[in-house]
Design a protein around this motif. Structure first.
Motif, PDB file in Angstrom:
ATOM      1  N   ILE A   1      21.709 111.703 -43.865  1.00  0.00           N
ATOM      2  CA  ILE A   1      22.526 111.403 -42.146  1.00  0.00           C
ATOM      3  C   ILE A   1      23.576 110.024 -42.342  1.00  0.00           C
ATOM      4  O   ILE A   1      22.463 108.970 -42.473  1.00  0.00           O
ATOM      5  CB  ILE A   1      21.249 111.589 -40.899  1.00  0.00           C
ATOM      6  N   PHE A   2      24.558 110.258 -41.765  1.00  0.00           N
ATOM      7  CA  PHE A   2      25.632 109.348 -41.470  1.00  0.00           C
ATOM      8  C   PHE A   2      26.087 108.826 -40.257  1.00  0.00           C
ATOM      9  O   PHE A   2      26.318 109.949 -39.843  1.00  0.00           O
ATOM     10  CB  PHE A   2      26.727 108.389 -43.442  1.00  0.00           C
ATOM     11  N   LYS A   3      25.629 107.787 -39.888  1.00  0.00           N
ATOM     12  CA  LYS A   3      26.604 107.599 -38.510  1.00  0.00           C
ATOM     13  C   LYS A   3      27.354 106.727 -38.444  1.00  0.00           C
ATOM     14  O   LYS A   3      27.224 105.308 -39.481  1.00  0.00           O
ATOM     15  CB  LYS A   3      25.096 107.225 -37.485  1.00  0.00           C
ATOM     16  N   LYS A   4      27.983 106.289 -36.896  1.00  0.00           N
ATOM     17  CA  LYS A   4      29.536 105.183 -37.166  1.00  0.00           C
ATOM     18  C   LYS A   4      29.212 104.089 -35.705  1.00  0.00           C
ATOM     19  O   LYS A   4      28.648 104.913 -34.795  1.00  0.00           O
ATOM     20  CB  LYS A   4      30.574 105.775 -37.473  1.00  0.00           C
ATOM     21  N   GLU A   5      28.421 102.964 -36.408  1.00  0.00           N
ATOM     22  CA  GLU A   5      28.622 101.932 -35.013  1.00  0.00           C
ATOM     23  C   GLU A   5      29.212 100.719 -34.827  1.00  0.00           C
ATOM     24  O   GLU A   5      29.089 100.560 -35.877  1.00  0.00           O
ATOM     25  CB  GLU A   5      26.954 102.097 -35.238  1.00  0.00           C
ATOM     26  N   ASN A   6      29.774 100.597 -34.093  1.00  0.00           N
ATOM     27  CA  ASN A   6      31.167 100.123 -34.548  1.00  0.00           C
ATOM     28  C   ASN A   6      32.173  99.698 -35.234  1.00  0.00           C
ATOM     29  O   ASN A   6      32.035  99.331 -36.664  1.00  0.00           O
ATOM     30  CB  ASN A   6      30.071  97.961 -33.639  1.00  0.00           C
ATOM     31  N   ASP A   7      32.480 100.941 -36.014  1.00  0.00           N
ATOM     32  CA  ASP A   7      32.967 100.654 -37.257  1.00  0.00           C
ATOM     33  C   ASP A   7      31.937 100.620 -37.942  1.00  0.00           C
ATOM     34  O   ASP A   7      32.953 100.715 -39.622  1.00  0.00           O
ATOM     35  CB  ASP A   7      34.500  99.896 -36.873  1.00  0.00           C
ATOM     36  N   VAL A   8      30.570 100.337 -38.787  1.00  0.00           N
ATOM     37  CA  VAL A   8      30.149 100.423 -39.488  1.00  0.00           C
ATOM     38  C   VAL A   8      29.205 101.525 -39.800  1.00  0.00           C
ATOM     39  O   VAL A   8      28.614 102.029 -39.172  1.00  0.00           O
ATOM     40  CB  VAL A   8      28.816  99.152 -39.347  1.00  0.00           C
TER      41      VAL A   8
END
Ligand code: ADP
Length: 488
Positions: free
Chosen positions: A48-55
């Motif tokens: 699973i991949f998430k994106k937080e503040n473009d990271v």
């Protein structure tokens, strides 16, 4: 049990819907997706991949580093489902969310390398359903958060508006309260009616206003501010109890007046006293050498100054009696005409000294009244004395006219008219207040205490009479006394 593809396409999709509807939060969402994908193909590993503040952040640490990062980045940007062939299998990459927002990217490794169109379509359906469900949860949570924030802000505002001592309301042109704080809701009907009267005036004038209203001996300051809400005109009403401030202002004013009064009365008392002392000393030291005429003159001055002193002390005594409300009138039957003539006679010298001509329009006809004779004498004397005192030094022909109006059988009217310095319109109601003296160059040369007219007014009221003033600056004044002939 995970449904088999053989169950039929509708059964499969309804199972998808059932499984997806179990998604209640982001953390467990991938479990449902995992279950569904596994029902279609064999999965070795999933990430699973998430994106937080473009990271982009990996959710499970064992995720392979290099080969996936570009694919995942691409997937977040394009938000499209894709399959990437690898050496010994394929990556299925499934962005979960909508075109606007991808919540996470699900990537699974399978040893399969070939996928039927049907499987691809089914995975796309899973992606679409999961995206929808998660977006709904996201929106729902956002609404909940916003509602909590709105509720919090509303409570905070309510708290402020209810903590203030002011009564605040927003009132429509139909006099309905679009808003009111708790203090406003507790106001009595009488106050609310008065506020509404002012609100209507505010609507009709189209101007903000600030007024004072008095109810049950309390004074309120009312500010009315026009406002517009959703294209509807409204008035915001802010009501404040200012009785305390008013009382404080009144006490301060009285305090100031007392100080002024004390300094003025000592001056007033000292002037005749100094004259009496000086003339008496001269008489004592040179009695034998004084000519009779001069002695008479000195004695007369002493007598006049004694009368002046006596009047001042009587005024003070009456004033304190009136303040303590211990002054009572004692009525008797008498003819008022001789009394008025007596007053005119007693003022003849004073008028002469001030070059004022007293014009009496009083006839000899008897007018019987039942009044307090002593107090009536005092009232008339005071008014006549003022008319002479406040004559205009710039006028060659100075006069005071006294007339009696008996046209009404039950009443009498006594009028003192002069062509003196006059009283400015805005000062006219104040001259009846205690210690009030008009502050003008015309007035300041004349000595006085400022209590004469206040005593006159109280004495007139004790007789249930009225005193009216018509005056015009530099032209003259007219004081009109009206009484019932029989004061009960
Ligand atoms: P005072 O001792 O100052 O005469 P009064 O109470 O009798 O006190 O009068 C209050 C004030 O009213 C006076 O100081 C004067 O300014 C004004 N006043 C009273 N009578 C007249 C008048 N006939 N013409 C002009 N001003 C007058």
């Amino acid at each position: 049990m995970i449904p088999n593809i053989e169950t039929g396409i509708f059964g499969l999709i309804s199972n998808f819907i059932l499984e997806i509807s179990k998604i209640k939060d982001f953390n467990t969402a991938h479990e449902s997706i995992e279950n569904l994908i596994k029902s279609l193909i064999d999965i070795e590993n999933f990430y699973i991949f998430k994106k937080e503040n473009d990271v982009i952040i990996k959710e499970n640490p064992e995720t392979p580093e290099s080969d996936l990062s570009d694919i995942i980045k691409w997937s977040f940007e394009r938000s499209e489902f894709s399959i990437f062939p690898e050496d010994n299998g394929s990556y299925i990459v499934l962005p979960v969310g909508s075109k606007n927002k991808i919540f996470f990217v699900y990537a699974a490794f399978t040893k399969d390398v070939e996928f039927s169109n049907q499987i691809i379509t089914l995975i796309k359906i899973i992606s679409f359903l999961a995206g929808n469900q998660i977006e709904n949860i996201y929106l729902y949570n956002e609404i909940l958060e916003k509602n909590t924030l709105i509720e919090k802000n509303k409570n905070f505002l309510d708290n402020i508006l209810n903590t203030t001592k002011d009564c605040i309301a927003v009132i429509t042109s139909n006099l309905e309260n679009a808003f009111s704080n708790s203090h406003f809701s507790e106001l009595s009907n009488e106050i609310t009616e008065k506020i509404n009267e002012q609100v209507l005036l505010c609507f009709s004038s189209g101007n903000n206003s600030s007024v004072e209203i008095t109810v049950d001996e309390k004074t309120y300051g009312l500010d009315l501010l026009l406002m517009e809400n959703n294209s509807e005109n409204m008035v915001m009403a802010i009501l404040r109890d200012i009785s305390g401030t008013k009382e404080l202002e009144r006490l301060k004013k009285i305090d100031k007046m007392k100080m002024e009064f004390l300094s003025m009365i000592s001056h007033e008392l000292r002037t005749p006293l100094s004259a009496i002392k000086a003339y008496s000393e001269t008489i004592v030291s040179s009695e034998e050498s004084l000519e009779k005429e001069m002695l008479d003159d000195f004695m007369n001055t002493i007598l006049n100054e004694s009368y002046h002193l006596e009047k001042l002390l009587n005024d003070l005594l009456d004033f304190s009696k009136l303040e303590l409300k211990t002054l009572k009138i004692e009525t008797e039957n008498f003819d008022i005409v001789p009394l008025i003539k007596e007053i005119i006679n007693s003022m003849a010298d004073f008028a002469k000294n001030n070059s004022v001509n007293i014009i009496s329009e009083i006839t000899d006809e008897s007018i019987d009244v039942t009044m307090d004779k002593t107090r009536m004498r005092q009232i008339l004397l005071n008014l006549l004395q003022n008319s002479i005192k406040y004559s205009d030094p710039e006028k060659a022909d100075k006069w005071v006219k006294i007339s009696l109006n008996t046209s009404e059988e039950e009443k009498i009217q006594i009028v003192f008219e002069d062509n003196g310095i006059g009283i400015d319109e805005k000062e006219q109601s104040k001259v009846f207040e205690k210690f009030y003296r008009v502050d003008s160059s015309l007035n300041y040369k004349v000595q006085g205490t400022g209590i004469g007219l206040s005593i006159v007014k109280d004495l007139v009221q004790l007789h249930n009479g009225t005193i009216d003033l018509e005056s015009s600056l530099k032209k003259g004044s007219k004081f009109i006394l009206t009484f019932n002939r029989k004061v009960i």
